[in-house]
Design a protein around this motif. Structure first.
Motif, mmCIF file in Angstrom:
data_model
loop_
_atom_site.group_PDB
_atom_site.id
_atom_site.type_symbol
_atom_site.label_atom_id
_atom_site.label_comp_id
_atom_site.label_asym_id
_atom_site.label_seq_id
_atom_site.Cartn_x
_atom_site.Cartn_y
_atom_site.Cartn_z
ATOM 1 N N LYS A 161 0.832 -1.207 0.000
ATOM 2 C CA LYS A 161 0.000 0.000 0.000
ATOM 3 C C LYS A 161 0.863 1.253 0.000
ATOM 4 C CE LYS A 161 -3.816 0.195 2.366
ATOM 5 N NZ LYS A 161 -4.803 0.307 3.482
ATOM 6 N N VAL A 162 0.468 2.213 -0.815
ATOM 7 C CA VAL A 162 1.128 3.511 -0.876
ATOM 8 C C VAL A 162 0.054 4.586 -0.732
ATOM 9 C CG1 VAL A 162 2.479 5.103 -2.291
ATOM 10 C CG2 VAL A 162 2.986 2.662 -2.340
ATOM 11 N N TYR A 163 0.349 5.589 0.077
ATOM 12 C CA TYR A 163 -0.590 6.695 0.263
ATOM 13 C C TYR A 163 -0.184 7.863 -0.637
ATOM 14 C CZ TYR A 163 -2.304 4.263 4.397
ATOM 15 O OH TYR A 163 -2.849 3.343 5.247
ATOM 16 N N LEU A 164 -1.164 8.458 -1.288
ATOM 17 C CA LEU A 164 -0.929 9.620 -2.137
ATOM 18 C C LEU A 164 -1.610 10.824 -1.511
ATOM 19 C CD1 LEU A 164 -1.605 8.078 -5.677
ATOM 20 C CD2 LEU A 164 0.597 8.413 -4.552
ATOM 21 N N HIS A 165 -0.810 11.850 -1.225
ATOM 22 C CA HIS A 165 -1.365 13.105 -0.705
ATOM 23 C C HIS A 165 -1.085 14.194 -1.732
ATOM 24 C CE1 HIS A 165 -1.109 16.846 1.911
ATOM 25 N NE2 HIS A 165 -2.377 16.472 1.971
ATOM 26 N N LYS A 166 -2.139 14.658 -2.382
ATOM 27 C CA LYS A 166 -2.022 15.637 -3.466
ATOM 28 C C LYS A 166 -1.065 15.136 -4.547
ATOM 29 C CE LYS A 166 -3.118 19.653 -0.609
ATOM 30 N NZ LYS A 166 -2.688 21.004 -0.143
ATOM 31 N N GLY A 167 -1.160 13.820 -4.802
ATOM 32 C CA GLY A 167 -0.353 13.208 -5.846
ATOM 33 C C GLY A 167 1.023 12.775 -5.414
ATOM 34 N N LYS A 168 1.484 13.159 -4.222
ATOM 35 C CA LYS A 168 2.822 12.787 -3.768
ATOM 36 C C LYS A 168 2.742 11.487 -2.979
ATOM 37 C CE LYS A 168 6.715 14.397 -0.972
ATOM 38 N NZ LYS A 168 7.245 15.501 -0.115
ATOM 39 N N PRO A 169 3.572 10.463 -3.326
ATOM 40 C CA PRO A 169 3.498 9.168 -2.641
ATOM 41 C C PRO A 169 4.172 9.209 -1.265
ATOM 42 C CG PRO A 169 5.198 9.101 -4.324
ATOM 43 C CD PRO A 169 4.538 10.444 -4.458
ATOM 44 N N TYR A 170 3.596 8.472 -0.316
ATOM 45 C CA TYR A 170 4.144 8.354 1.035
ATOM 46 C C TYR A 170 4.137 6.891 1.451
ATOM 47 C CZ TYR A 170 3.754 13.422 1.713
ATOM 48 O OH TYR A 170 3.897 14.779 1.617
ATOM 49 N N HIS A 171 5.204 6.473 2.105
ATOM 50 C CA HIS A 171 5.282 5.129 2.665
ATOM 51 C C HIS A 171 4.347 5.058 3.880
ATOM 52 C CE1 HIS A 171 6.950 1.620 4.787
ATOM 53 N NE2 HIS A 171 7.407 1.245 3.590
ATOM 54 N N PRO A 172 3.694 3.901 4.133
ATOM 55 C CA PRO A 172 2.803 3.787 5.303
ATOM 56 C C PRO A 172 3.466 4.179 6.615
ATOM 57 C CG PRO A 172 2.506 1.916 3.853
ATOM 58 C CD PRO A 172 3.657 2.704 3.300
ATOM 59 N N ARG A 173 4.782 4.041 6.700
ATOM 60 C CA ARG A 173 5.486 4.418 7.919
ATOM 61 C C ARG A 173 5.366 5.915 8.193
ATOM 62 N NH1 ARG A 173 10.695 6.321 8.956
ATOM 63 N NH2 ARG A 173 11.565 5.724 10.992
ATOM 64 N N ASP A 174 5.124 6.698 7.152
ATOM 65 C CA ASP A 174 5.083 8.150 7.279
ATOM 66 C C ASP A 174 3.659 8.700 7.286
ATOM 67 O OD1 ASP A 174 7.892 8.314 7.271
ATOM 68 O OD2 ASP A 174 7.902 8.168 5.078
ATOM 69 N N VAL A 175 2.693 7.825 7.500
ATOM 70 C CA VAL A 175 1.289 8.254 7.508
ATOM 71 C C VAL A 175 0.593 7.691 8.743
ATOM 72 C CG1 VAL A 175 -0.899 8.280 6.254
ATOM 73 C CG2 VAL A 175 1.259 8.257 4.978
ATOM 74 N N PHE A 176 -0.023 8.579 9.510
ATOM 75 C CA PHE A 176 -0.852 8.153 10.635
ATOM 76 C C PHE A 176 -2.286 8.005 10.136
ATOM 77 C CE2 PHE A 176 -3.792 9.133 14.087
ATOM 78 C CZ PHE A 176 -3.394 8.207 15.041
ATOM 79 N N VAL A 177 -2.915 6.878 10.445
ATOM 80 C CA VAL A 177 -4.256 6.578 9.944
ATOM 81 C C VAL A 177 -5.163 6.222 11.113
ATOM 82 C CG1 VAL A 177 -5.640 5.175 8.386
ATOM 83 C CG2 VAL A 177 -3.264 5.707 7.794
ATOM 84 N N LEU A 178 -6.299 6.888 11.181
ATOM 85 C CA LEU A 178 -7.336 6.573 12.152
ATOM 86 C C LEU A 178 -8.565 6.108 11.384
ATOM 87 C CD1 LEU A 178 -8.417 6.655 15.131
ATOM 88 C CD2 LEU A 178 -9.272 8.950 14.586
ATOM 89 N N ASN A 179 -8.848 4.807 11.437
ATOM 90 C CA ASN A 179 -9.985 4.251 10.708
ATOM 91 C C ASN A 179 -11.241 4.232 11.574
ATOM 92 O OD1 ASN A 179 -8.818 3.614 8.167
ATOM 93 N ND2 ASN A 179 -7.811 1.832 9.075
ATOM 94 N N GLY A 180 -12.376 4.473 10.923
ATOM 95 C CA GLY A 180 -13.661 4.302 11.579
ATOM 96 C C GLY A 180 -14.132 2.870 11.446
ATOM 97 N N PHE A 181 -15.418 2.632 11.763
ATOM 98 C CA PHE A 181 -15.980 1.285 11.646
ATOM 99 C C PHE A 181 -15.902 0.824 10.195
ATOM 100 C CE2 PHE A 181 -19.660 -1.341 10.543
ATOM 101 C CZ PHE A 181 -19.443 -2.428 11.379
ATOM 102 N N GLY A 182 -15.439 -0.413 9.994
ATOM 103 C CA GLY A 182 -15.320 -0.936 8.641
ATOM 104 C C GLY A 182 -15.554 -2.426 8.584
ATOM 105 N N LEU A 183 -15.572 -2.956 7.380
ATOM 106 C CA LEU A 183 -15.819 -4.379 7.157
ATOM 107 C C LEU A 183 -14.566 -5.122 6.717
ATOM 108 C CD1 LEU A 183 -19.241 -4.125 5.237
ATOM 109 C CD2 LEU A 183 -18.870 -4.504 7.681
ATOM 110 N N THR A 184 -13.574 -4.412 6.196
ATOM 111 C CA THR A 184 -12.392 -5.072 5.654
ATOM 112 C C THR A 184 -11.216 -5.066 6.615
ATOM 113 O OG1 THR A 184 -11.562 -3.031 4.635
ATOM 114 C CG2 THR A 184 -13.104 -4.360 3.349
ATOM 115 N N GLY A 185 -11.237 -4.197 7.600
ATOM 116 C CA GLY A 185 -10.103 -4.066 8.495
ATOM 117 C C GLY A 185 -9.039 -3.130 7.979
#
Length: 327
Positions: A78-102
């Protein structure tokens, strides 16, 4: 930090200042938490860029949901894109809400769009009803059949009376009937109450938190607040705690994040002091720990724990018990 069965608060840890005071130079910790929680609730996930100096996290910068996308690289990672710029998951903090896939949360705006659309439609109708309502406030009934000029003269004579609350005199056998728009019949009141309950269902909120006190009484508000914590706040506290551990403390297995909810669960002053007294008597709390919960400064010698045995400290009482058993 958990070490040798003891828990220590790491005030000197670089993450403590970021999470407790300010995650970046432009915002407070409260503003940061509110923003990311709102993003997670409404769109399914809240994202923030992690700035590092070496291995040390020095700032967390929230990203707007519309600026974030995810994709897979050639290795399937997985790669995160912020305004088109790629970021490694190590450099992105993610807070997920309720989901079905995890892997991501469900978007409330997507799944609740029909309900939210109905709410906005009802709101527009209510505004139109009260803005454009043509129901007259008063009707004058004449027993005869006055011509158009007679009707105009009656209307003009009524309107020219400057003192609105003064007694009126009706001539020629006329009657006055006052009319009221009936919001009950148009179900506007019920619709607005239902709108609030629909929002509460999606957010898992107790209605009294949105100022609907119809189900709250002076005797159950405290219990409702406790239920609000266990049913609404606690799941989000756990999401924050586990997300911080996963994204920011992966390399520190003995360090974890915990919300202090003791203040939230306090009762009234009488109940609170009775509870503290029992915990002090059992040696669970020290005097300084209780004073900290009451936002008071510590006192000298207040870190010892005592039990109700001639007010001995816990260690002395345990040694006495061992000595008596071996005697």
């Amino acid at each position: 930090r958990v070490k040798e069965n003891e828990t220590t608060t790491l005030y000197e840890h670089p993450l403590y200042t970021l999470l407790h005071d300010s995650p970046n130079p432009d915002m407070t910790a409260m503003e940061f938490r509110e923003a990311l929680t709102a993003h997670a609730i409404l769109t399914g996930a809240g994202h923030a860029g992690i700035s590092r100096r070496g291995d040390r996290i020095v700032a967390l910068w929230p990203w707007m949901p519309q600026d974030v996308k995810t994709e897979k690289d050639r290795a399937g990672r997985k790669v995160y894109l912020h305004k088109g710029k790629p970021y490694h998951p190590r450099d992105v903090f993610v807070l997920n809400g309720f989901g079905l896939t995890g892997g991501s949360g469900l978007s409330l705006m997507h799944y609740a769009q029909q309900t939210l659309k109905l709410i906005t439609t009802q709101q527009d109708y209510a505004m139109s009803f009260f803005e454009d309502d043509q129901t007259p406030n008063l009707v004058l009934e004449h027993p005869g059949k006055p011509n158009p000029q007679g009707v105009e003269n009656i209307r003009k004579a009524w309107a020219e009376q400057s003192q609105w609350h003064a007694p009126r005199v009706l001539s020629e056998g006329m009657k006055a009937t006052q009319l009221h728009p009936d919001a009950q019949k148009t179900q506007l009141i019920e619709q607005r109450s239902f709108q609030l309950l629909e929002v509460c269902r999606f957010l898992r909120l107790s209605p009294h938190k949105l100022a609907d006190m119809g189900r709250a009484t002076w005797g159950n508000v405290e219990q409702l607040n406790i239920n609000h914590y266990t049913e609404t706040l606690r799941p989000w506290c756990e999401r924050w705690e586990q997300a911080i551990k996963l994204r920011c403390l992966r390399d520190e297995p003995n360090v974890f994040v915990k919300h202090n909810i003791a203040g939230f669960l306090r009762g009234d002053f009488k109940t609170q002091t009775e509870g503290f007294a029992k915990l002090l008597d059992k040696g669970v709390y020290s005097i300084n720990e209780v004073r900290a919960l009451m936002d008071l400064n510590p006192v000298e010698g207040g870190d010892e724990h005592f039990i109700q045995m001639n007010m001995q400290d816990v260690v002395t009482a345990a040694e006495s018990a061992v000595a008596s058993d071996t005697a």
